[in-house]
Structures are given as C-alpha cells and as structure tokens.
Design a protein around this motif. Sequence first.
Motif, PDB file in Angstrom:
ATOM      1  N   ASP A   1       2.156   9.264  -6.114  1.00  0.00           N
ATOM      2  CA  ASP A   1       2.749  10.586  -5.885  1.00  0.00           C
ATOM      3  C   ASP A   1       3.697  11.000  -7.009  1.00  0.00           C
ATOM      4  O   ASP A   1       3.965  12.187  -7.198  1.00  0.00           O
ATOM      5  N   PHE A   2       4.219  10.017  -7.766  1.00  0.00           N
ATOM      6  CA  PHE A   2       5.091  10.338  -8.890  1.00  0.00           C
ATOM      7  C   PHE A   2       4.328  11.005 -10.028  1.00  0.00           C
ATOM      8  O   PHE A   2       4.913  11.587 -10.918  1.00  0.00           O
ATOM      9  N   GLY A   3       3.001  10.890 -10.012  1.00  0.00           N
ATOM     10  CA  GLY A   3       2.207  11.519 -11.055  1.00  0.00           C
ATOM     11  C   GLY A   3       1.501  10.519 -11.937  1.00  0.00           C
ATOM     12  O   GLY A   3       1.041   9.485 -11.471  1.00  0.00           O
ATOM     13  N   ASP A   4       1.410  10.811 -13.209  1.00  0.00           N
ATOM     14  CA  ASP A   4       0.679  10.026 -14.204  1.00  0.00           C
ATOM     15  C   ASP A   4       0.888   8.519 -14.019  1.00  0.00           C
ATOM     16  O   ASP A   4       1.968   7.997 -14.259  1.00  0.00           O
ATOM     17  N   ILE A   5      -0.192   7.818 -13.604  1.00  0.00           N
ATOM     18  CA  ILE A   5      -0.067   6.382 -13.361  1.00  0.00           C
ATOM     19  C   ILE A   5      -0.256   5.553 -14.628  1.00  0.00           C
ATOM     20  O   ILE A   5      -0.016   4.360 -14.622  1.00  0.00           O
ATOM     21  N   SER A   6      -0.652   6.185 -15.726  1.00  0.00           N
ATOM     22  CA  SER A   6      -0.880   5.425 -16.954  1.00  0.00           C
ATOM     23  C   SER A   6       0.426   4.847 -17.517  1.00  0.00           C
ATOM     24  O   SER A   6       0.411   3.829 -18.187  1.00  0.00           O
TER      25      SER A   6
ATOM     26  N   ALA B   1       0.846  -1.203   0.000  1.00  0.00           N
ATOM     27  CA  ALA B   1       0.000   0.000   0.000  1.00  0.00           C
ATOM     28  C   ALA B   1       0.880   1.251   0.000  1.00  0.00           C
ATOM     29  O   ALA B   1       0.588   2.224  -0.709  1.00  0.00           O
ATOM     30  N   GLY B   2       1.971   1.213   0.751  1.00  0.00           N
ATOM     31  CA  GLY B   2       2.912   2.337   0.765  1.00  0.00           C
ATOM     32  C   GLY B   2       3.575   2.532  -0.583  1.00  0.00           C
ATOM     33  O   GLY B   2       3.757   3.668  -1.043  1.00  0.00           O
ATOM     34  N   ARG B   3       3.925   1.426  -1.247  1.00  0.00           N
ATOM     35  CA  ARG B   3       4.530   1.514  -2.586  1.00  0.00           C
ATOM     36  C   ARG B   3       3.549   2.094  -3.597  1.00  0.00           C
ATOM     37  O   ARG B   3       3.931   2.880  -4.467  1.00  0.00           O
ATOM     38  N   ILE B   4       2.283   1.703  -3.488  1.00  0.00           N
ATOM     39  CA  ILE B   4       1.264   2.232  -4.414  1.00  0.00           C
ATOM     40  C   ILE B   4       1.088   3.721  -4.196  1.00  0.00           C
ATOM     41  O   ILE B   4       1.050   4.503  -5.151  1.00  0.00           O
ATOM     42  N   LYS B   5       1.005   4.126  -2.931  1.00  0.00           N
ATOM     43  CA  LYS B   5       0.849   5.558  -2.619  1.00  0.00           C
ATOM     44  C   LYS B   5       2.038   6.354  -3.158  1.00  0.00           C
ATOM     45  O   LYS B   5       1.872   7.408  -3.768  1.00  0.00           O
ATOM     46  N   GLN B   6       3.244   5.825  -2.943  1.00  0.00           N
ATOM     47  CA  GLN B   6       4.445   6.501  -3.422  1.00  0.00           C
ATOM     48  C   GLN B   6       4.447   6.594  -4.948  1.00  0.00           C
ATOM     49  O   GLN B   6       4.791   7.631  -5.519  1.00  0.00           O
ATOM     50  N   ALA B   7       4.029   5.541  -5.624  1.00  0.00           N
ATOM     51  CA  ALA B   7       3.991   5.541  -7.092  1.00  0.00           C
ATOM     52  C   ALA B   7       2.961   6.551  -7.601  1.00  0.00           C
ATOM     53  O   ALA B   7       3.194   7.223  -8.617  1.00  0.00           O
TER      54      ALA B   7
ATOM     55  N   ASP C   1       3.979  -2.341 -11.051  1.00  0.00           N
ATOM     56  CA  ASP C   1       4.643  -3.393 -10.270  1.00  0.00           C
ATOM     57  C   ASP C   1       3.987  -3.559  -8.899  1.00  0.00           C
ATOM     58  O   ASP C   1       3.757  -4.673  -8.435  1.00  0.00           O
ATOM     59  N   ALA C   2       3.694  -2.447  -8.255  1.00  0.00           N
ATOM     60  CA  ALA C   2       3.077  -2.493  -6.924  1.00  0.00           C
ATOM     61  C   ALA C   2       1.673  -3.084  -7.002  1.00  0.00           C
ATOM     62  O   ALA C   2       1.274  -3.866  -6.126  1.00  0.00           O
ATOM     63  N   LYS C   3       0.920  -2.745  -8.028  1.00  0.00           N
ATOM     64  CA  LYS C   3      -0.427  -3.312  -8.185  1.00  0.00           C
ATOM     65  C   LYS C   3      -0.355  -4.816  -8.469  1.00  0.00           C
ATOM     66  O   LYS C   3      -1.182  -5.578  -7.958  1.00  0.00           O
ATOM     67  N   ASP C   4       0.634  -5.238  -9.252  1.00  0.00           N
ATOM     68  CA  ASP C   4       0.818  -6.670  -9.506  1.00  0.00           C
ATOM     69  C   ASP C   4       1.158  -7.405  -8.201  1.00  0.00           C
ATOM     70  O   ASP C   4       0.629  -8.486  -7.931  1.00  0.00           O
ATOM     71  N   GLU C   5       2.039  -6.798  -7.415  1.00  0.00           N
ATOM     72  CA  GLU C   5       2.398  -7.414  -6.133  1.00  0.00           C
ATOM     73  C   GLU C   5       1.189  -7.453  -5.193  1.00  0.00           C
ATOM     74  O   GLU C   5       0.972  -8.435  -4.482  1.00  0.00           O
ATOM     75  N   GLN C   6       0.396  -6.400  -5.215  1.00  0.00           N
ATOM     76  CA  GLN C   6      -0.812  -6.371  -4.387  1.00  0.00           C
ATOM     77  C   GLN C   6      -1.761  -7.507  -4.781  1.00  0.00           C
ATOM     78  O   GLN C   6      -2.326  -8.185  -3.921  1.00  0.00           O
TER      79      GLN C   6
END
Length: 156
Positions: A40-45, A32-38, A52-57
């Motif tokens: 925060d980087f901006g455009d998730i597309s 969840a922390g990795r997803i939040k951090q990703a 990667d974080a969603k796959d791990e989730q």
Amino acid sequence: MAENETILTAEGLKQLEEELEVYKTVKRKEVAGRIKQAIDFGDISENSEYDDAKDEQAFIETRIIALEKMLGNVKVIRDVKETDVVTLGAKVLLRDVEFDDEEEYYIVGSVEADPDTNKISNESPVGRAVLGKSKGSIVNVSAPSGFVQYQILDIS
C-alpha cells in the motif's frame, strides 16, 4: 534409530506442535498483513518494509516446513521412572571428580537440547559418555582443556 528420526520427550513434542501452530495461525497472518501494508506504500522495488516482510515470510515458511518434517518422523521417549543405566529421558546427577561439583542433566534428543536448562543431547560429549552407564560409573569426557572425569551419582 531411523534416519532423520526426531527424538523428543512428550513435553518437547507438545512444544514443537505449539510452535508449529503459532507459525501457521499467527505468524503467517501477521506477515501477510505487513506485506499488504508495505504494498500500500507504493513502489515495492525500493520498499524496505516490503523486503523485510518478504524475508520474514520466507523464514516462517522454511520453519513451518522444518517443523512439519521433524513432527512427521517423531519418536517420543518416555520419562524414565527407575533405571539401572542411563538412557534417553533419564535425569543424571554427575559429580566432577576433580572439582567435586555436582550437576544434574536431563538426557534428551538433539532437537530438544537446551544447555541453559540442563537438557543435554544424547549426541553431546557428556550425553554420549553417560549413555548406557550405571550408577557409580566414572566416565571420561573430552573437553577443549583435556579430559573431564564425571562420576554418575544417581539416575532417575
């Protein structure tokens, strides 16, 4: 044996319960922390960290469901103290008749099997062959190179 029954030793049950606890309390928070951090980087597309974080989730949630399902239908096998025949939970000392090699195996359910630590499944060729047999018996095990004969030297 009931359908979808998970056969475990007491040690195996403890390990699965601990694994489930780690996934629920540690791994979920980490991802969840990795997803939040990703995010925060901006455009998730086009964000590989997010993907990667969603796959791990997804993997973590799938594993949690699988563990809960296994633990929901557990049959704990007792450690065998003394027995005349090989049963689940028994340690079996086998001698390869042809090569005179000895090996000790612990007969466990398939979930707990770990050939590297000599824990073999009751569903494996060797496990199936020795179940219900007594000390001194010779069993034939089908192997890719043909049949291997083992003599049961001891059951504990």
